[in-house]
Scaffold this motif. Sequence first.
Motif, PDB file in Angstrom:
ATOM      1  N   MET A 179      40.103  42.383  51.146  1.00  0.00           N
ATOM      2  CA  MET A 179      40.254  40.991  50.753  1.00  0.00           C
ATOM      3  C   MET A 179      41.489  40.846  49.875  1.00  0.00           C
ATOM      4  O   MET A 179      41.674  41.588  48.909  1.00  0.00           O
TER       5      MET A 179
ATOM      6  N   MET B 166      43.108  30.187  48.796  1.00  0.00           N
ATOM      7  CA  MET B 166      44.060  31.245  48.438  1.00  0.00           C
ATOM      8  C   MET B 166      43.365  32.607  48.498  1.00  0.00           C
ATOM      9  O   MET B 166      43.263  33.348  47.529  1.00  0.00           O
ATOM     10  N   MET B 167      42.868  32.921  49.715  1.00  0.00           N
ATOM     11  CA  MET B 167      42.138  34.157  49.927  1.00  0.00           C
ATOM     12  C   MET B 167      42.143  34.432  51.428  1.00  0.00           C
ATOM     13  O   MET B 167      42.086  33.510  52.235  1.00  0.00           O
ATOM     14  N   THR B 168      42.256  35.692  51.809  1.00  0.00           N
ATOM     15  CA  THR B 168      42.192  36.061  53.215  1.00  0.00           C
ATOM     16  C   THR B 168      41.681  37.484  53.333  1.00  0.00           C
ATOM     17  O   THR B 168      41.612  38.215  52.343  1.00  0.00           O
TER      18      THR B 168
ATOM     19  N   HIS C 238      43.334  38.063  47.535  1.00  0.00           N
ATOM     20  CA  HIS C 238      42.877  36.816  46.918  1.00  0.00           C
ATOM     21  C   HIS C 238      43.563  36.544  45.592  1.00  0.00           C
ATOM     22  O   HIS C 238      44.095  37.433  44.949  1.00  0.00           O
ATOM     23  N   CYS C 239      43.505  35.302  45.206  1.00  0.00           N
ATOM     24  CA  CYS C 239      43.899  34.879  43.867  1.00  0.00           C
ATOM     25  C   CYS C 239      42.733  35.191  42.934  1.00  0.00           C
ATOM     26  O   CYS C 239      41.575  35.135  43.345  1.00  0.00           O
ATOM     27  N   HIS C 240      43.014  35.533  41.688  1.00  0.00           N
ATOM     28  CA  HIS C 240      41.946  35.858  40.756  1.00  0.00           C
ATOM     29  C   HIS C 240      41.311  34.636  40.098  1.00  0.00           C
ATOM     30  O   HIS C 240      40.384  34.771  39.306  1.00  0.00           O
TER      31      HIS C 240
ATOM     32  N   HIS D 146      40.989  28.651  42.896  1.00  0.00           N
ATOM     33  CA  HIS D 146      42.032  28.854  43.900  1.00  0.00           C
ATOM     34  C   HIS D 146      41.448  29.492  45.162  1.00  0.00           C
ATOM     35  O   HIS D 146      41.816  29.134  46.279  1.00  0.00           O
ATOM     36  N   GLN D 147      40.528  30.438  44.995  1.00  0.00           N
ATOM     37  CA  GLN D 147      39.871  31.048  46.151  1.00  0.00           C
ATOM     38  C   GLN D 147      39.149  29.982  46.968  1.00  0.00           C
ATOM     39  O   GLN D 147      39.242  29.953  48.187  1.00  0.00           O
ATOM     40  N   GLU D 148      38.432  29.106  46.273  1.00  0.00           N
ATOM     41  CA  GLU D 148      37.722  28.025  46.952  1.00  0.00           C
ATOM     42  C   GLU D 148      38.691  27.100  47.675  1.00  0.00           C
ATOM     43  O   GLU D 148      38.345  26.497  48.683  1.00  0.00           O
TER      44      GLU D 148
END
Length: 57
Positions: free
Chosen positions: A36, A49-51, A38-40, A44-46
């Motif tokens: 994964m 900013m995550m893959t 992702h942004c911490h 941002h994840q929501e």
Amino acid sequence: QLRTLTGNGPRKDTVVVASMQTVEADLDTTNPGQWMLHCHNAYHQEGGMMTVMSYVR
């Protein structure tokens, strides 16, 4: 290893990316699986900013 405009940058697992900017990273592909990226910041994840990066041998 991160890449900068002048060549190779520091080896690290977290990097700050400014708005509308990109980062290139060379990956050591000796550990196959799903990883994964992702942004911490949870909000941002929501916001997307995550893959997941998947790789197999």
